[in-house]
Design a protein around this motif. Structure first.
Motif, PDB file in Angstrom:
ATOM      1  N   LEU A  53       0.830  -1.216   0.000  1.00 51.26           N
ATOM      2  CA  LEU A  53       0.000   0.000   0.000  1.00 51.26           C
ATOM      3  C   LEU A  53       0.860   1.260   0.000  1.00 51.26           C
ATOM      4  O   LEU A  53       1.815   1.380   0.763  1.00 51.26           O
ATOM      5  N   ASP A  54       0.495   2.212  -0.863  1.00 53.27           N
ATOM      6  CA  ASP A  54       1.067   3.558  -0.817  1.00 53.27           C
ATOM      7  C   ASP A  54       0.220   4.355   0.168  1.00 53.27           C
ATOM      8  O   ASP A  54      -0.920   4.705  -0.151  1.00 53.27           O
ATOM      9  N   PRO A  55       0.730   4.648   1.374  1.00 54.99           N
ATOM     10  CA  PRO A  55      -0.120   5.258   2.396  1.00 54.99           C
ATOM     11  C   PRO A  55      -0.630   6.641   2.012  1.00 54.99           C
ATOM     12  O   PRO A  55      -1.755   7.006   2.368  1.00 54.99           O
ATOM     13  N   VAL A  56       0.164   7.408   1.275  1.00 57.00           N
ATOM     14  CA  VAL A  56      -0.281   8.744   0.876  1.00 57.00           C
ATOM     15  C   VAL A  56      -1.431   8.632  -0.125  1.00 57.00           C
ATOM     16  O   VAL A  56      -2.443   9.336  -0.006  1.00 57.00           O
ATOM     17  N   GLU A  57      -1.289   7.733  -1.090  1.00 52.81           N
ATOM     18  CA  GLU A  57      -2.362   7.540  -2.074  1.00 52.81           C
ATOM     19  C   GLU A  57      -3.653   7.105  -1.386  1.00 52.81           C
ATOM     20  O   GLU A  57      -4.738   7.611  -1.696  1.00 52.81           O
ATOM     21  N   TYR A  58      -3.523   6.170  -0.435  1.00 56.56           N
ATOM     22  CA  TYR A  58      -4.730   5.715   0.253  1.00 56.56           C
ATOM     23  C   TYR A  58      -5.354   6.826   1.091  1.00 56.56           C
ATOM     24  O   TYR A  58      -6.573   7.029   1.069  1.00 56.56           O
ATOM     25  N   LEU A  59      -4.537   7.557   1.832  1.00 57.38           N
ATOM     26  CA  LEU A  59      -5.080   8.608   2.690  1.00 57.38           C
ATOM     27  C   LEU A  59      -5.729   9.710   1.870  1.00 57.38           C
ATOM     28  O   LEU A  59      -6.750  10.284   2.289  1.00 57.38           O
ATOM     29  N   GLU A  60      -5.189  10.017   0.708  1.00 58.09           N
ATOM     30  CA  GLU A  60      -5.834  11.014  -0.156  1.00 58.09           C
ATOM     31  C   GLU A  60      -7.209  10.530  -0.598  1.00 58.09           C
ATOM     32  O   GLU A  60      -8.156  11.314  -0.680  1.00 58.09           O
ATOM     33  N   PHE A  61      -7.320   9.227  -0.852  1.00 55.85           N
ATOM     34  CA  PHE A  61      -8.623   8.643  -1.193  1.00 55.85           C
ATOM     35  C   PHE A  61      -9.577   8.711   0.002  1.00 55.85           C
ATOM     36  O   PHE A  61     -10.711   9.185  -0.110  1.00 55.85           O
TER      37      PHE A  61
END
Length: 224
Positions: A53-61
């Protein structure tokens, strides 16, 4: 000397993933598109389980989804989520473990990659004052903007955030007699590796193998 007890949240103190369940709740209540949101939510969860998981990509979602709703509406939705999903999932053995550390006078904190909006009410329900979690940006009216403040609280970021929090508390990590960290995931090996007493708690297969090789104790809270 005072001791420190750190706890991951999802699949450690809870037998569920609160972040993923929040997404499922949004789908179930019709708050988001049931097809596209569920597809992306499930995709990110699979990436988390696989350690990709890319945590930044997920958190932006995740935070972008929260930003669609006024704060008052979000808070009402979360109260329903707590009653329907979280409170039934808080099991006695998790409460007992927390209580052991709290009664011993340890400094206790939950540290989780899940954002603070989702997890702050859960920490309160568990009786834990200190929470280290991803911080959503808020506007002047308290509404969420969809942006993340600072860096994610995942992987090696948990080590960074722990040190920063302890600096605010006034005691460094090596200033405690014992430092415990309970986690289920191999994603948390960086923080597990720097405390004096790592505990692989309900561990996934990768963490169980790693913990066994290093002689770390394995704890299963939710097995009868």
């Amino acid at each position: 000397m005072k001791n420190l007890a750190l706890f991951d949240l999802d699949h450690t103190l809870l037998p569920i993933d609160s972040d993923h369940e929040w997404g499922e709740f949004l789908v179930r209540t019709g708050a988001v598109d049931p097809v596209e949101f569920k597809r992306r939510n499930d995709e990110f969860y699979a990436q988390y389980q696989a350690g990709t998981l890319d945590p930044v990509e997920y958190l932006e979602f995740a935070l972008g989804t929260l930003a669609r709703f006024p704060r008052k509406e979000l808070d009402a939705m979360h109260a329903q989520f707590m009653a329907e999903v979280i409170e039934p999932a808080i099991l006695p053995r998790a409460r007992e473990l927390l209580r052991q550390h709290l009664d011993a006078g340890d400094l206790v904190a939950i540290i989780t990659a899940t954002n603070r909006f989702v997890t702050a009410p859960i920490a309160r329900a568990l009786g834990v004052e200190h929470l280290i979690a991803a911080v959503p940006e808020e506007d002047a009216d308290g509404n969420l903007t969809g942006k993340l403040v600072g860096v994610p609280t995942s992987g090696a970021g948990k080590v960074t955030h722990t040190h920063a929090w302890l600096a605010q508390v006034g005691t460094p990590l090596d200033g405690f007699g014992r430092s415990h960290f309970y986690s289920d995931s191999h994603n948390d090996i960086p923080l597990l590796s720097v405390v004096t007493h790592p505990v692989a708690t309900n561990p996934n297969a990768v963490l169980a193998t790693h913990a066994t090789r290093l002689g770390w104790p394995l704890l299963h809270l939710f097995n009868d």
